[in-house]
Design an enzyme around this catalytic site. Structure first.
Site, PDB file in Angstrom:
ATOM      1  N   LYS A  75       0.826  -1.210   0.000  1.00  0.00           N
ATOM      2  CA  LYS A  75       0.000   0.000   0.000  1.00  0.00           C
ATOM      3  C   LYS A  75       0.855   1.253   0.000  1.00  0.00           C
ATOM      4  O   LYS A  75       2.036   1.221   0.385  1.00  0.00           O
ATOM      5  CB  LYS A  75      -0.893   0.000   1.247  1.00  0.00           C
ATOM      6  N   GLU A 118       0.849   0.866  -9.980  1.00  0.00           N
ATOM      7  CA  GLU A 118      -0.347   0.989 -10.813  1.00  0.00           C
ATOM      8  C   GLU A 118      -0.114   1.679 -12.150  1.00  0.00           C
ATOM      9  O   GLU A 118      -0.982   1.628 -13.017  1.00  0.00           O
ATOM     10  CB  GLU A 118      -1.482   1.693 -10.047  1.00  0.00           C
ATOM     11  N   LEU A 240     -14.919  -0.383 -15.936  1.00  0.00           N
ATOM     12  CA  LEU A 240     -13.908   0.642 -15.647  1.00  0.00           C
ATOM     13  C   LEU A 240     -13.822   1.586 -16.824  1.00  0.00           C
ATOM     14  O   LEU A 240     -13.678   1.154 -17.980  1.00  0.00           O
ATOM     15  CB  LEU A 240     -12.532   0.011 -15.400  1.00  0.00           C
ATOM     16  N   ALA A 268     -16.539  -2.722  -8.794  1.00  0.00           N
ATOM     17  CA  ALA A 268     -16.091  -1.381  -9.209  1.00  0.00           C
ATOM     18  C   ALA A 268     -16.294  -0.336  -8.111  1.00  0.00           C
ATOM     19  O   ALA A 268     -16.150   0.863  -8.364  1.00  0.00           O
ATOM     20  CB  ALA A 268     -16.820  -0.960 -10.481  1.00  0.00           C
ATOM     21  N   ILE A 269     -16.581  -0.783  -6.899  1.00  0.00           N
ATOM     22  CA  ILE A 269     -16.845   0.145  -5.788  1.00  0.00           C
ATOM     23  C   ILE A 269     -15.622   1.024  -5.506  1.00  0.00           C
ATOM     24  O   ILE A 269     -15.761   2.154  -5.037  1.00  0.00           O
ATOM     25  CB  ILE A 269     -17.278  -0.636  -4.513  1.00  0.00           C
ATOM     26  N   ASP A 270     -14.424   0.521  -5.818  1.00  0.00           N
ATOM     27  CA  ASP A 270     -13.241   1.364  -5.562  1.00  0.00           C
ATOM     28  C   ASP A 270     -13.187   2.564  -6.498  1.00  0.00           C
ATOM     29  O   ASP A 270     -12.391   3.478  -6.295  1.00  0.00           O
ATOM     30  CB  ASP A 270     -11.949   0.530  -5.631  1.00  0.00           C
ATOM     31  N   LYS A 279     -22.590   1.315  -1.649  1.00  0.00           N
ATOM     32  CA  LYS A 279     -21.717   2.104  -0.763  1.00  0.00           C
ATOM     33  C   LYS A 279     -20.645   1.147  -0.231  1.00  0.00           C
ATOM     34  O   LYS A 279     -20.930  -0.027   0.033  1.00  0.00           O
ATOM     35  CB  LYS A 279     -22.507   2.784   0.356  1.00  0.00           C
ATOM     36  N   MET A 301     -11.258  -6.159  -1.994  1.00  0.00           N
ATOM     37  CA  MET A 301     -11.571  -7.590  -2.003  1.00  0.00           C
ATOM     38  C   MET A 301     -10.335  -8.480  -1.875  1.00  0.00           C
ATOM     39  O   MET A 301     -10.371  -9.483  -1.156  1.00  0.00           O
ATOM     40  CB  MET A 301     -12.377  -7.942  -3.257  1.00  0.00           C
TER      41      MET A 301
HETATM   42  N1  LIG Z   1     -13.135  -4.038  -5.151  1.00  0.00           N
HETATM   43  C1  LIG Z   1     -11.904  -4.483  -5.334  1.00  0.00           C
HETATM   44  O1  LIG Z   1     -11.279  -5.007  -4.431  1.00  0.00           O
HETATM   45  C2  LIG Z   1     -11.262  -4.370  -6.684  1.00  0.00           C
HETATM   46  C3  LIG Z   1     -10.107  -5.105  -6.994  1.00  0.00           C
HETATM   47  C4  LIG Z   1      -9.580  -5.010  -8.284  1.00  0.00           C
HETATM   48  C5  LIG Z   1     -10.191  -4.179  -9.235  1.00  0.00           C
HETATM   49  N2  LIG Z   1     -11.309  -3.463  -8.885  1.00  0.00           N
HETATM   50  C6  LIG Z   1     -12.033  -2.587  -9.828  1.00  0.00           C
HETATM   51  O2  LIG Z   1     -12.766  -3.370 -10.746  1.00  0.00           O
HETATM   52  C7  LIG Z   1     -13.063  -2.561 -11.885  1.00  0.00           C
HETATM   53  C8  LIG Z   1     -12.751  -3.320 -13.159  1.00  0.00           C
HETATM   54  O3  LIG Z   1     -11.334  -3.502 -13.262  1.00  0.00           O
HETATM   55  P1  LIG Z   1     -10.658  -4.263 -14.492  1.00  0.00           P
HETATM   56  O4  LIG Z   1      -9.242  -4.486 -14.118  1.00  0.00           O
HETATM   57  O5  LIG Z   1     -11.483  -5.420 -14.898  1.00  0.00           O
HETATM   58  O6  LIG Z   1     -10.751  -3.147 -15.634  1.00  0.00           O
HETATM   59  P2  LIG Z   1     -10.626  -3.404 -17.209  1.00  0.00           P
HETATM   60  O7  LIG Z   1     -10.240  -2.099 -17.807  1.00  0.00           O
HETATM   61  O8  LIG Z   1      -9.819  -4.611 -17.493  1.00  0.00           O
HETATM   62  O9  LIG Z   1     -12.139  -3.745 -17.642  1.00  0.00           O
HETATM   63  C9  LIG Z   1     -13.184  -2.829 -17.597  1.00  0.00           C
HETATM   64  C10 LIG Z   1     -14.164  -3.185 -18.704  1.00  0.00           C
HETATM   65  O10 LIG Z   1     -15.341  -2.387 -18.508  1.00  0.00           O
HETATM   66  C11 LIG Z   1     -15.860  -2.141 -19.798  1.00  0.00           C
HETATM   67  N3  LIG Z   1     -16.861  -1.072 -19.724  1.00  0.00           N
HETATM   68  C12 LIG Z   1     -16.696   0.269 -19.589  1.00  0.00           C
HETATM   69  N4  LIG Z   1     -17.899   0.877 -19.568  1.00  0.00           N
HETATM   70  C13 LIG Z   1     -18.839  -0.105 -19.673  1.00  0.00           C
HETATM   71  C14 LIG Z   1     -20.246  -0.118 -19.704  1.00  0.00           C
HETATM   72  N5  LIG Z   1     -20.966   1.026 -19.624  1.00  0.00           N
HETATM   73  N6  LIG Z   1     -20.891  -1.309 -19.830  1.00  0.00           N
HETATM   74  C15 LIG Z   1     -20.192  -2.451 -19.914  1.00  0.00           C
HETATM   75  N7  LIG Z   1     -18.847  -2.508 -19.906  1.00  0.00           N
HETATM   76  C16 LIG Z   1     -18.175  -1.346 -19.780  1.00  0.00           C
HETATM   77  C17 LIG Z   1     -14.629  -1.822 -20.625  1.00  0.00           C
HETATM   78  O11 LIG Z   1     -14.876  -1.941 -22.007  1.00  0.00           O
HETATM   79  C18 LIG Z   1     -13.639  -2.877 -20.109  1.00  0.00           C
HETATM   80  O12 LIG Z   1     -13.666  -4.063 -20.898  1.00  0.00           O
HETATM   81  C19 LIG Z   1     -12.218  -1.285 -11.692  1.00  0.00           C
HETATM   82  O13 LIG Z   1     -13.036  -0.276 -11.154  1.00  0.00           O
HETATM   83  C20 LIG Z   1     -11.173  -1.704 -10.704  1.00  0.00           C
HETATM   84  O14 LIG Z   1     -10.660  -0.597  -9.979  1.00  0.00           O
HETATM   85  C21 LIG Z   1     -11.837  -3.541  -7.633  1.00  0.00           C
END
Ligand SMILES: NC(=O)c1ccc[n+]([C@@H]2O[C@H](COP(=O)([O-])OP(=O)(O)OC[C@H]3O[C@@H](n4cnc5c(N)ncnc54)[C@H](O)[C@@H]3O)[C@@H](O)[C@H]2O)c1
Length: 372
Positions: A75, A118, A240, A268-270, A279, A301
């Site tokens: 972190k 990142e 994302l 996608a909560i982050d 929330k 997560m």
């Molecule tokens: N909560 C957690 O612990 C945690 C951990 C890892 C990643 N994440 C989050 O998960 C999310 C996804 O990450 P990722 O690595 O898969 O990203 P990524 O860029 O690989 O994939 C995102 C996908 O979303 C699609 N997209 C964008 N707008 C859209 C819409 N309106 N409808 C449908 N699809 C759409 C894009 O085309 C892309 O394929 C990010 O917000 C990331 O920060 C959260």
């Protein structure tokens, strides 16, 4: 080089920056590794594991920061850690500086050189040090969603794979990137009936080519999303839009049209979440209910599976960490433009344009930073 790895002190963080295997590799390349006492415990690595890998154990973070040439963490450094950073020291960790002016200010003041996981890139336009955590969160999403679907947890009481004669759960994954693909794979592996939605036709073609009939895919429009969400037992939010808050793709009004006890898992909560009613929650209290629909919205997560996450992150960071140690950061970044993309701070100057733009600060070109 002397490489130091302190215990993570951010609340609920159980990962550690170096595994014993990574320590062993660094030692075998002639480096000295110092690990803070008990740093690996949260991820199931004992001090003895590190000692047998050739590392030395130091009692305090102060000793680690005072002695190491390079600090390897998970972190972003917390305020007390930032005070211990010094001029010329190399920091290799997640930073996420754009929304964090205080951290940025402290890193600049310290005079250290900071490479952020990142923003390191790869040849395919991906983010190789972010992807492992998306893989973990994606694979975890159907697992936690399946638990939430159980009756005692407020869910609909539906088994992911059904049984002979009973239909499986319907799972909709919104966003077919790293998180979404791994979520769909695991949900399909559990026997669920899975549909993935994405706005990128290129991505949908890829998913179709690679996964065939394992899961269905559909272009993401408001209409298609609404129709699938109405029928779903579980919806996994995995969208994302880089650099932006997640778009809200399921409104509160839509919850009343869903099956009671259906589950929303908002990965996608982050980035603010892609459901209106999301929330952020914690591992201690991961779920809550709105209008009869269960929500799981844990922002970190991968922390739930700290051991797997530490190993996955360690595998991804190891080659970069070794290059930094073997060549020194300048030569390593000169030789590898993807690692240079990770350079965010050097000797009191910001070296990453998107962070400068977000914080309204001047940026020194990373190529020029190599010469300073
Ligand atoms: N909560 C957690 O612990 C945690 C951990 C890892 C990643 N994440 C989050 O998960 C999310 C996804 O990450 P990722 O690595 O898969 O990203 P990524 O860029 O690989 O994939 C995102 C996908 O979303 C699609 N997209 C964008 N707008 C859209 C819409 N309106 N409808 C449908 N699809 C759409 C894009 O085309 C892309 O394929 C990010 O917000 C990331 O920060 C959260």
């Amino acid at each position: 080089m002397k490489i130091g790895c302190p215990t993570e002190i951010k609340p609920q963080e159980f990962r550690v920056g170096m595994t014993p295997d990574a320590a062993r590799e660094a030692v075998s390349h002639g480096h000295e590794v110092v690990i803070q006492k008990s740093a690996g415990m949260g991820a199931g690595f004992t001090d003895e594991d590190y000692v047998s890998a050739g590392a030395a154990i130091l009692d305090t973070a102060e000793e680690i920061f005072a002695t190491a040439d390079m600090i390897v963490k998970v972190k972003e450094p917390q305020a007390v850690e930032r005070k211990m950073l010094r001029e010329g020291q190399l920091l290799f960790t997640y930073l996420h500086l754009a929304p964090d002016p205080e951290q940025t200010h402290d890193l600049l003041e310290s005079g250290c050189t900071a490479i952020a996981y990142e923003t390191v890139t790869d040849d395919r336009g991906g983010l190789p040090l972010l992807a492992p955590m998306s893989e973990v969160a994606g694979r975890l999403a159907p697992q936690v969603g399946a638990w939430t679907l159980q009756k005692a947890n407020g869910g609909r009481g539906v088994l992911m794979g059904g049984v002979p004669g009973v239909a499986p759960a319907k799972v909709v994954v919104i966003g077919g990137g790293v998180v979404g693909t791994h979520a769909a794979k695991v949900a399909a592996g559990m026997g669920a009936d899975v549909t993935i939605l994405d706005r990128s036709l290129t991505r949908l073609k890829y998913l179709d080519d690679v996964f065939g009939r394992t899961f269905k895919n559909q272009y993401s429009t408001a209409g298609a999303t609404a129709e699938l969400v109405r029928e779903a037992d579980m919806v996994i939010g995995a969208v994302l839009i880089p650099g932006a808050a997640a778009p809200k793709l399921v409104s509160r009004a839509q919850l009343s049209e869903m099956k009671p006890g259906a589950v929303l898992v908002d990965v996608a909560i982050d980035q603010g979440g892609c459901f209106e009613t999301s929330k952020a929650t914690t591992h201690a209290e991961p779920i809550y209910e709105v209008d009869g629909i269960m929500h799981y919205c844990v922002a970190n997560m991968p922390g739930a599976v700290a051991r797997t996450s530490t190993q996955a992150l360690g595998n991804a960071t190891l080659p970069f960490m070794l290059n930094l140690a073997n060549k020194g950061w300048r030569k390593a970044c000169e030789d590898d433009p993807h690692l240079l993309n990770g350079l965010n701070v050097h000797a009191g100057q910001l070296t990453y344009y998107a962070v400068g733009e977000a914080l309204g600060m001047d940026v020194l070109s990373p190529k020029l930073a190599l010469k300073q």
